[in-house]
Structure formats: structure tokens, C-alpha cells
Design an enzyme around this catalytic site. Structure first.
Site, mmCIF file in Angstrom:
data_model
loop_
_atom_site.group_PDB
_atom_site.id
_atom_site.type_symbol
_atom_site.label_atom_id
_atom_site.label_comp_id
_atom_site.label_asym_id
_atom_site.label_seq_id
_atom_site.Cartn_x
_atom_site.Cartn_y
_atom_site.Cartn_z
ATOM 1 C CG HIS A 1 0.150 -3.379 -3.289
ATOM 2 N ND1 HIS A 1 -0.793 -4.651 -3.303
ATOM 3 C CD2 HIS A 1 -0.697 -2.631 -2.383
ATOM 4 C CE1 HIS A 1 -1.638 -4.459 -2.871
ATOM 5 N NE2 HIS A 1 -1.181 -3.111 -2.451
ATOM 6 C CG HIS B 1 -3.077 -2.927 -6.628
ATOM 7 N ND1 HIS B 1 -1.893 -2.367 -5.884
ATOM 8 C CD2 HIS B 1 -3.998 -3.114 -5.599
ATOM 9 C CE1 HIS B 1 -2.627 -1.698 -4.783
ATOM 10 N NE2 HIS B 1 -3.595 -1.996 -4.506
ATOM 11 C CB CYS C 1 -12.944 3.228 8.746
ATOM 12 S SG CYS C 1 -10.929 2.874 8.173
ATOM 13 C CB CYS D 1 -13.145 0.040 4.815
ATOM 14 S SG CYS D 1 -11.994 -0.359 6.129
ATOM 15 C CB CYS E 1 -10.356 0.441 10.898
ATOM 16 S SG CYS E 1 -10.154 -0.707 9.586
ATOM 17 C CG HIS F 1 -7.014 0.779 6.751
ATOM 18 N ND1 HIS F 1 -8.881 0.430 6.451
ATOM 19 C CD2 HIS F 1 -6.814 0.943 5.589
ATOM 20 C CE1 HIS F 1 -8.760 -0.175 5.050
ATOM 21 N NE2 HIS F 1 -7.760 0.555 4.618
ATOM 22 C CE LYS G 1 -4.004 -4.406 4.168
ATOM 23 N NZ LYS G 1 -6.077 -4.292 3.419
ATOM 24 C CE LYS H 1 1.091 4.854 0.497
ATOM 25 N NZ LYS H 1 0.773 6.542 -0.063
#
Ligand code: MSP
Length: 468
Positions: free
Chosen positions: A18, A21, A126, A129, A143, A146, A290, A293
Site C-alpha cells: 500500500h 510501503h 500479538c 505485531c 492491541c 491491530h 490507519k 485492509k
């Protein structure tokens, strides 16, 4: 020639690429291109991180063997680097058997050196992570990154004596022997170190998809240790050992702890030279959230490149946010940048100047101008990762040059047959355009090449020799 070694993080393949990156890669690429332009010998490394529970789970979900899954997703990341015009010299994959062998040997070295011991551990893990979280890090028991309740895991693992390196690592960062930039990130990491360092587990019993621990085949190497070692293994695999240590690691703020604390400690244990600089980029959000997906707000950089062109994407991400700070991405603003700064500003300038020269069939002195003080200052900003500031300064030159043309009205000189005056004016302006093209080259390689190509078609040879 000076040797420079720059890296991006290697990308986890549990996800498709995405814009976040793409951001890290583009930033590192600008720096690498500028250094090459200055005559340094550059080794620019990127790649994919392919082991660990998260990836095994993702492979399983898609009904594929982990290696086959890894091959496919790794290719997507490699394609992204091509789409973004990233000038990396190598692309490393952690499933490369040469990397796996390197990691195995390296760990054996740590073990033989007495830096590793076995301990039982219980914690909240997690998978998102790929790390244990402390109670303090949880938000409402989940978390925060996430939004998931971590799993209670207990295992007997191999531990690295990180705690032994606390004061050394602290001193290295404090003294800028390892320079952590921007300053706010340096302070943040020093604050964390001051809270104390626990030894870290470097193996997993429950994760099959990984590199076996050489002295204990029941365990695999913890994915983060495996991943960090890519920077070293790559110098061997690609015959670049003389580039060690890294000049700069570009990393996102979420992975600074691994790069600024665990990584130097491991290198100290192995008696390797340490990276000189860690530059930390901020995080992209969409509508303040953030990119993920699950939220469904992931921006696909490949689609953006197809629709708007690679240089527009490169320009937008570096121009709109100070590198190092978080930023909220919006396609409307990208479109504004394209229509305003790129097409309206730079594009318009280049077309005006080149067509005036062509129309009037001028024979101009075509030696490349010496870099001005201004150009040197802008290059310095780029070198320091101050990309937004550098682009603002370059676009001031664009605006100034456009204004000079509007004010001087060279088309009138042409009409009045004042050929010498026109030639003098366009000579000056052409030099400005070429200086601008040279300055934008690391940022907008396609655009700069196009400007040089078009100018070359005027047959002003000597200016462009550098480009070939
Ligand atoms: N595999 C590890 C890195 C190992 S390096 C020894 C990893 N990979 S990642 O794919 O999750 O992230 C790669 C890089 O992309 C990180 O620097 C990360 O911070 C960055 N980004 C991922 N999402 C991002 C945004 N939304 N915004 C900006 N950068 C972000 O971590």
C-alpha cells in the site's frame, strides 16, 4: 569514491503493498539517486520479509503453501518498486537459502559467544505485531494497532541478553554515534531505553515457518531477528561487504525500537560496525485512520501510478508532508498538486521556454551552468531528508522563472525582431530550466529525463552529456 549503503525495511508479505510501503521506498530512493548524482557509489537495498506466524496464517487462508504464497506476494512488492521507479541495487528475500544460512550461522555465533540462554516465558502475544505486548501497551485489553485481544502464550524460548547492552546503546544514541532522526524520535527512543531493557526472545517453538535454530531444531528464529539480519546477509549475497556499515536505515516509526535498540545490541555482540543513521518516517492515515485492509481504506500505489503517473505519486507524498511526521493522505490534494505544481508550474515553464527557443530557431550557448549557491543549499536539504523543504525551494525557482517570463514578455521581443535580446533572455531562462531539472531529478526522474530529452532535441549537445 565514497561508499553509501541505504536500506528500506524489508516488507512483510502478509499484506499487499500500500501507499505506506511506497512512501518509505520513495524517500530512500530520492536520497540514493542524489548520492549517485554526487558521485558516491551507492548500494540501495530493499526486499521482503517472508517468515513468521502471520505469513503462515495468511498463506493458509489463501490455501497456498507458504513458499508459493511468499513467491507471489514478494513479486508484487518487487513490481511495486519497478512501478515507482525505485533505483534499488538489490532485492533481498528472507526465504533465499543464502540468507537462511547466514542467519543460522550468525545465531550460532551469538550462542557460542555466550549471549543466548533458554528461559520459559509467558506473555501476551500479538500476531499482528509479531511481538509480546505488555499490559501497559494494551488499550481496553486490545492491541491498539491491530484492535485485537492478544493471545496468551507460554513457551520455553532462547533469549538474547539485550539487558547487557543497555548503557552502551543509550550512549551510542545519545552521542549521535548512531544518529536517530528526527530529534523527536531520538528523544522518544532514549526515553524508552531509560525505562530499562529486558532480554528478548529470539526463537519460537510454536512457529514452524521460519529458519531452524541451529542448535535446537525444535525452534525457529524469531522473525524480527531473521529480518534485521537481511541488512548484513545482503552484503554477502550481493558481494557488497565493503559497503558495511549502513550509512542510513530508513524506517517507519513503528519499527524504530527494533532498529535503534535490538539491532545495535546484536551487532555489538557480533562485533560488527554499527549503522551511522536511522531516519524515521511518519505514518500515513486516510481520513485520520490507519490504513488497513480491515478498515477498507488501503490506497493502492499501483492504481495511483497507473492513473496519475509515477512522478505525481512521488511528488505528492514527499511534498505534502514533512518527512518524519504523520500525514493524512487525500487524492484531491494529489490531483491539486498535479494540476498546480506539476502541470501548471513546471510543465508550463518547460514548454514555454523550449517552444520559444524552437520557434525562433535560436542558437544558444549550451554549457551547463555551474550549480548556484541556491542549488547547493537545496541539495543539502535533500541529503538531510528535508524533502518537503527542498521541493518548496525548487518550486520557488519554478515560480520565479515563470514570473520572469511573464514580466519580460519575450514573445514581444520575437515579434519586434529583437533577436539578440531574445536570445540573451532565453539563454538565461534555459539555464534556470536545466538547473531545475537537475534539482528535481532525484524526486521526479521521469520528468527530469523528459526535460533533458526535449532540450536535447534542440541539439544543444554539451549540456546533456552528463545525462547519457
Ligand atoms: N518486516 C518489517 C520490517 C523488517 S526490517 C528489518 C515491517 N514490514 S512492514 O511491511 O510492515 O512495514 C514496512 C515499512 O512500511 C515500515 O517502515 C513501516 O513503518 C512502513 N509503513 C507501513 N505502513 C505505513 C503507513 N501507513 N504509513 C507510512 N509508513 C508505513 O515492518
Amino acid at each position: 569514491m565514497e561508499k553509501k549503503f541505504i536500506t528500506t525495511p524489508i516488507y512483510y508479505i502478509n499484506d499487499v503493498p500500500h501507499l505506506g510501503h511506497a512512501y518509505t521506498s520513495i524517500a530512500a530512493d530520492v536520497w540514493a539517486r542524489q548520492k549517485r548524482g554526487e558521485g558516491s557509489e551507492v548500494f540501495f537495498l530493499t526486499g521482503t520479509d517472508e517468515h513468521g506466524a502471520k505469513i503462515a496464517q495468511a498463506a493458509d487462508k489463501s490455501g497456498k503453501e507458504p513458499k508459493k504464497f511468499a513467491d507471489e506476494i514478494s513479486k508484487k512488492f518487487e513490481n511495486l518498486t519497478k512501478m515507482l521507479n525505485i533505483s534499488n541495487d538489490a532485492f533481498i528475500r528472507t526465504t533465499d537459502p543464502r540468507h537462511e544460512k547466514y542467519v543460522s550461522d550468525f545465531l550460532q555465533g551469538l550462542y557460542d559467544g555466550g549471549y543466548v540462554y533458554k528461559k520459559s516465558y509467558e506473555g501476551l502475544y500479538c500476531v499482528g505485531c509479531e511481538k509480546y505486548l505488555t499490559e501497559k501497551e494494551l488499550v481496553e485489553g486490545k492491541c491498539p494497532d491491530h484492535d485485537k485481544v492478544p493471545e496468551k502464550q507460554s513457551e520455553e524460548n532462547w533469549f538474547f541478553k539485550l539487558s547487557e547492552f543497555r548503557s552502551k546503546v543509550e550512549r551510542l544514541i545519545e552521542s549521535d554515534e548512531i544518529e536517530v532522526k528526527p530529534l523527536s524520535r531520538k528523544n522518544e527512543i532514549l526515553g524508552k531505553i531509560k525505562q530499562g531493557l529486558d532480554d528478548v526472545s529470539i526463537s519460537r517453538k510454536s512457529v514452524e515457518w521460519g529458519i531452524p535454530v541451529p542448535w535446537d531444531k525444535e525452534q525457529t528464529v524469531y522473525v524480527w531477528i531473521d529480518a534485521l539480519l537481511n541488512y548484513l546477509s545482503a552484503t554477502e549475497i550481493f558481494s557488497k561487504k565493503d559497503f558495511w556499515p549502513p550509512t542510513v536505515h530508513v524506517v517507519g516509526r513503528d519499527i524504530l525500537w527494533f532498529h535503534a535498540v535490538i539491532w545495535p545490541a546484536i551487532l555489538l555482540a557480533a562485533e560488527k560496525d554499527l549503522p551511522k543513521k536511522i531516519f524515521v518516517n511518519g505514518y500515513f492515515t486516510v481520513d485520520g485512520k490507519k490504513m488497513s485492509k480491515t478498515v477498507g481504506n488501503v490506497i493502492d500505489p499501483v492504481e495511483l501510478v497507473k492513473k496519475y503517473g509515477v512522478d505525481t505519486v512521488r511528488y505528492y507524498v514527499l511534498r505534502d508532508f514533512p518527512f518524519g511526521e504523520d500525514g493524512d493522505v487525500a487524492i484531491e490534494r494529489l490531483e491539486q498538486r498535479l494540476n498546480g505544481d506539476l502541470a501548471g508550474g513546471l510543465g508550463n515553464l518547460v514548454q514555454r521556454v523550449l517552444s520559444l527557443i524552437k520557434q525562433n530557431d535560436l542558437n544558444l550557448n549550451s554549457t551547463k551552468p555551474q550549480p548556484s549557491g541556491k542549488a547547493k543549499a537545496i541539495k543539502k536539504l535533500t541529503e538531510e531528508f528535508k524533502f518537503q523543504e527542498a521541493l518548496i525551494e525548487i518550486w520557488k525557482l519554478v515560480a520565479d522563472t515563470n514570473k520572469q517570463i511573464a514580466d519580460s514578455e519575450p514573445w514581444k521581443l520575437a515579434k519586434e525582431g529583437k533577436k539578440q535580446e531574445l536570445a540573451d533572455f532565453l539563454q538565461k531562462t534555459l539555464h534556470c530550466v536545466l538547473e531545475i531539472a537537475d534539482l528535481v531529478l532525484p524526486y521526479l526522474p521521469e520528468t527530469a529525463d523528459e526535460i533533458f530529452k526535449q532540450a536535447k532535441s534542440l541539439d544543444l549537445k554539451p549540456i546533456f552529456e552528463k545525462m547519457n
